[in-house]
Design an enzyme around this catalytic site. Structure first.
Site, PDB file in Angstrom:
ATOM      1  N   GLU A  87       0.665  -1.245  -0.032  1.00  0.00           N
ATOM      2  CA  GLU A  87       0.078   0.017   0.131  1.00  0.00           C
ATOM      3  C   GLU A  87       0.826   1.363   0.054  1.00  0.00           C
ATOM      4  O   GLU A  87       0.297   2.444   0.661  1.00  0.00           O
ATOM      5  CB  GLU A  87      -0.988  -0.057   1.325  1.00  0.00           C
ATOM      6  N   HIS A 145      -5.373   1.762   0.893  1.00  0.00           N
ATOM      7  CA  HIS A 145      -4.855   2.499  -0.317  1.00  0.00           C
ATOM      8  C   HIS A 145      -4.744   1.795  -1.396  1.00  0.00           C
ATOM      9  O   HIS A 145      -4.442   0.509  -1.443  1.00  0.00           O
ATOM     10  CB  HIS A 145      -3.298   2.843   0.408  1.00  0.00           C
ATOM     11  N   LYS A 172     -10.341   5.731   6.456  1.00  0.00           N
ATOM     12  CA  LYS A 172      -9.371   6.258   5.495  1.00  0.00           C
ATOM     13  C   LYS A 172      -9.418   5.674   4.129  1.00  0.00           C
ATOM     14  O   LYS A 172      -9.235   4.733   4.121  1.00  0.00           O
ATOM     15  CB  LYS A 172      -8.018   6.493   6.095  1.00  0.00           C
TER      16      LYS A 172
END
Length: 254
Positions: A87, A145, A172
């Site tokens: 990531e 991510h 996130k």
């Protein structure tokens, strides 16, 4: 005593005024000290220690000691992150169990205000670290991510919902747009999910195409933006002074 990262959940249609976080990426104690000293006069709300850049990542006692020093010297909340190579992080010699042990140590010693745990980690480890962090009043960010592309809106919504269900304090998502339409996808998901989530959401599109999301993400509900200090931890990060200026203008006129 630890009050976490102090990020806000969106209320109704309000504009979120995102906090600014700057990564610390020094390979040793001296380099880290140089980084945070350069930020003393900057408007920085949080610091993130990207420990995957640290050359002595196996020295747990040293890491706890430095994290405590960062808090003491900067008087700012500290987010602790070991980003995986998959990531966007640096290749390190720790396996997942050793990463968990590292996180356990910084949590148990109250050395940080928040930790970033990737959703790709084993669910049992996520639950274990969330329990440990909750006991210390330390926030847990569960993150996703994608440095290759921007997945569909549906998949991004699923990742955010997964973070909520697992018990995150903050969710996130960060993606790599291949076009401006991809950036719109990220912002649309942020706008939609931030209205209904019980926790704060951090979102960003990386690279040149995605820079606008780092500046205007708060208009769509993102609670935090990352700006570059001495180094940039992800493509498209903008210098702290520039981010501060734009956010100040937006706040004054919204």
């Amino acid at each position: 005593m630890n009050k976490g990262l102090q990020l806000r959940t969106r209320k109704g249609d309000e504009t979120v005024h995102p906090k600014i976080c700057v990564p610390l990426m020094g390979k040793n104690r001296e380099a880290l000290q140089d980084e945070w000293k350069q930020l003393k006069e900057k408007t920085v709300d949080l610091l993130e220690w990207r420990v995957d850049y640290f050359e002595n990542i196996r020295d747990v006692d040293l890491i706890v000691d430095i994290a405590t020093e960062i808090q003491r010297e900067t008087k700012r909340p500290l987010l602790f992150t070991k980003r995986s190579e998959e990531e966007g992080g640096q290749a390190v010699s720790l396996n997942e169990n050793e990463v968990v042990q590292l996180y356990e140590a910084v949590i148990a010693n109250d050395a940080v205000h928040g930790v970033d745990i990737e959703l790709r980690q084993q669910e049992k480890n996520i639950h274990h670290l969330i329990e440990q962090a909750r006991n210390q009043k330390i926030d847990v960010i569960l993150s996703y991510h994608n440095f290759t592309e921007t997945p569909s809106a549906l998949l991004l919504e699923e990742k955010i919902s997964e973070a909520v269900v697992l018990g995150a304090d903050v969710a996130k998502i960060a993606v790599m747009p291949q076009s401006k339409m991809d950036v719109l996808t990220l912002l649309q998901v942020t706008e939609k999910m931030s209205h209904t989530m019980p926790i704060p959401l951090i979102s960003m599109a990386m690279g040149r195409n995605g820079m606008i999301s780092r500046l205007a993400g708060g208009l769509f509900g993102s609670a935090l933006t990352f700006a570059s200090g001495a180094q940039s931890s992800a493509p498209g990060q903008i210098p702290t002074a520039d981010v501060e200026q734009v956010l100040r203008i937006l706040k004054r006129n919204m």
